[in-house]
Design a protein around this motif. Structure first.
Motif, PDB file in Angstrom:
ATOM      1  N   LYS A  43     -37.724 -39.372  -8.413  1.00  0.00           N
ATOM      2  CA  LYS A  43     -37.275 -39.682  -7.047  1.00  0.00           C
ATOM      3  C   LYS A  43     -37.656 -41.111  -6.635  1.00  0.00           C
ATOM      4  O   LYS A  43     -36.816 -41.870  -6.143  1.00  0.00           O
ATOM      5  N   SER A  44     -38.934 -41.456  -6.834  1.00  0.00           N
ATOM      6  CA  SER A  44     -39.367 -42.805  -6.435  1.00  0.00           C
ATOM      7  C   SER A  44     -38.671 -43.866  -7.275  1.00  0.00           C
ATOM      8  O   SER A  44     -38.287 -44.922  -6.763  1.00  0.00           O
ATOM      9  N   THR A  45     -38.505 -43.576  -8.554  1.00  0.00           N
ATOM     10  CA  THR A  45     -37.845 -44.547  -9.427  1.00  0.00           C
ATOM     11  C   THR A  45     -36.416 -44.795  -8.949  1.00  0.00           C
ATOM     12  O   THR A  45     -35.957 -45.948  -8.892  1.00  0.00           O
ATOM     13  N   PHE A 167     -37.065 -44.343   2.542  1.00  0.00           N
ATOM     14  CA  PHE A 167     -38.377 -43.750   2.842  1.00  0.00           C
ATOM     15  C   PHE A 167     -38.849 -42.993   1.611  1.00  0.00           C
ATOM     16  O   PHE A 167     -38.135 -42.131   1.098  1.00  0.00           O
ATOM     17  N   ASP A 168     -40.056 -43.309   1.138  1.00  0.00           N
ATOM     18  CA  ASP A 168     -40.607 -42.582  -0.013  1.00  0.00           C
ATOM     19  C   ASP A 168     -41.820 -41.762   0.426  1.00  0.00           C
ATOM     20  O   ASP A 168     -42.922 -42.278   0.538  1.00  0.00           O
ATOM     21  N   GLU A 169     -41.591 -40.498   0.687  1.00  0.00           N
ATOM     22  CA  GLU A 169     -42.636 -39.577   1.142  1.00  0.00           C
ATOM     23  C   GLU A 169     -43.508 -40.188   2.243  1.00  0.00           C
ATOM     24  O   GLU A 169     -44.722 -40.290   2.102  1.00  0.00           O
ATOM     25  N   PRO A 170     -42.863 -40.578   3.349  1.00  0.00           N
ATOM     26  CA  PRO A 170     -43.597 -41.313   4.380  1.00  0.00           C
ATOM     27  C   PRO A 170     -44.675 -40.496   5.073  1.00  0.00           C
ATOM     28  O   PRO A 170     -45.541 -41.076   5.727  1.00  0.00           O
TER      29      PRO A 170
HETATM   30 MG   LIG Z   1     -42.618 -40.451  -5.944  1.00  0.00          MG
END
Ligand SMILES: [Mg+2]
Ligand SMILES: Nc1ncnc2c1ncn2[C@@H]1O[C@H](COP(=O)(O)OP(=O)(O)OP(=O)(O)O)[C@@H](O)[C@H]1O
Length: 262
Positions: A43-45, A167-170
């Protein structure tokens, strides 16, 4: 209308490890897309390939009309120009602790957009008010709670007039009682028409706010559709198992999620 993000057969490897295995994704203007999936699914990638914090190994990525990755030719774009129009909010807020809240929200406006100090301060102040922190401009970030710091990080991003917010797991680094304020700011942004791509484990938020939910596992999009369908009535077994784990953490241990520090 042109897509804000368009990815075709995006692949990303680190050495021998392929972490994105052919992603096709289109995000339209004003759309809110939530990305869910287990730890390590990519997901982050995927998010980081949108503003080229990571470079795609192959495939095509077009963001705000600029092709930033392509198999055919070396992209001829100014990535700084794309990045200036894409706001990103991470799990860690990364505020400068030697600057006030207001200064944190003006520095990029001045350095990247070349705004004057009064203009930058006025815009920063407007955005601090937007996230409910209009009276905290003079504070040092360390004097604020995690939830307030995250809202400053959102105000900082908004002060750049982004056309897309990532937004990455804010909220995943926040104490549970602070999560709600950050989610309501994001919900308001969505209602105001901001185009958003959000990695989250907040299933209620995804169900209520997202136009579309993507479930990722093992570097591919396993299932996607309207939030109500993917979260309330998933079609794929892998999606069902994941949702069972996150919606009922007592069911089986959620693999490393709470204790992960990477
Ligand atoms: Mg991640
Ligand atoms: N810079 C890197 N070098 C090598 N491997 C990496 C790098 N960044 C990520 N990975 C690997 O890529 C895979 C996907 O990582 P990613 O961070 O995208 O997952 P994620 O879905 O965001 O997980 P989480 O929910 O834990 O944040 C993981 O196996 C991770 O170890």
């Amino acid at each position: 209308m042109n897509a804000v993000i368009s990815m075709t057969n995006l692949r990303k490897s680190y050495g021998d490890l392929e972490v994105l295995s052919g992603i096709d994704l289109t995000v339209s203007p004003g759309e809110v897309v939530c990305l869910i999936g287990p730890s390590g699914s990519g997901k982050s990638t995927l998010l980081r390939c949108v503003n080229q914090l990571e470079q795609a190994t192959s495939g095509t990525v077009t963001v705000l009309g600029q092709t930033i990755a392509s198999d055919d030719h070396e992209p001829d774009i100014d990535i700084d120009d794309v990045r200036a129009r894409v706001g990103m909010v991470f799990q860690q807020f990364n505020l400068f602790s030697h600057m006030t809240v207001l200064e944190n929200c003006t520095i990029a406006q001045r350095k990247v957009l070349g705004r004057s100090k009064p203009d930058a301060e006025r815009i920063a102040q407007e955005n601090l008010e937007r996230v409910g922190l209009g009276d905290r401009g003079d504070a040092n970030p360390r004097q604020l709670s995690g939830g307030q710091q995250q809202r400053v990080a959102i105000a900082r991003a908004l002060s750049m007039d982004p056309q897309l917010m990532l937004f990455d797991e804010p909220t995943s680094a926040l104490d549970p009682e602070l999560v709600g304020d950050v989610l309501s700011v994001m919900r308001e942004l969505a209602e105001q028409g901001m185009t958003m791509l959000v990695v989250t484990h907040e299933m209620a938020f995804a169900r209520d706010v997202a136009d579309r939910v993507l479930f990722m596992d093992g570097g591919v999009i396993v299932e996607e559709g309207p939030a109500s369908q993917v979260i309330s009535n998933p079609q794929e077994e892998r999606t069902r198992q994941f949702l069972q784990r996150v919606l009922d953490p007592t069911h089986t241990p959620v693999a490393g999620k709470e204790h992960k520090d990477s």
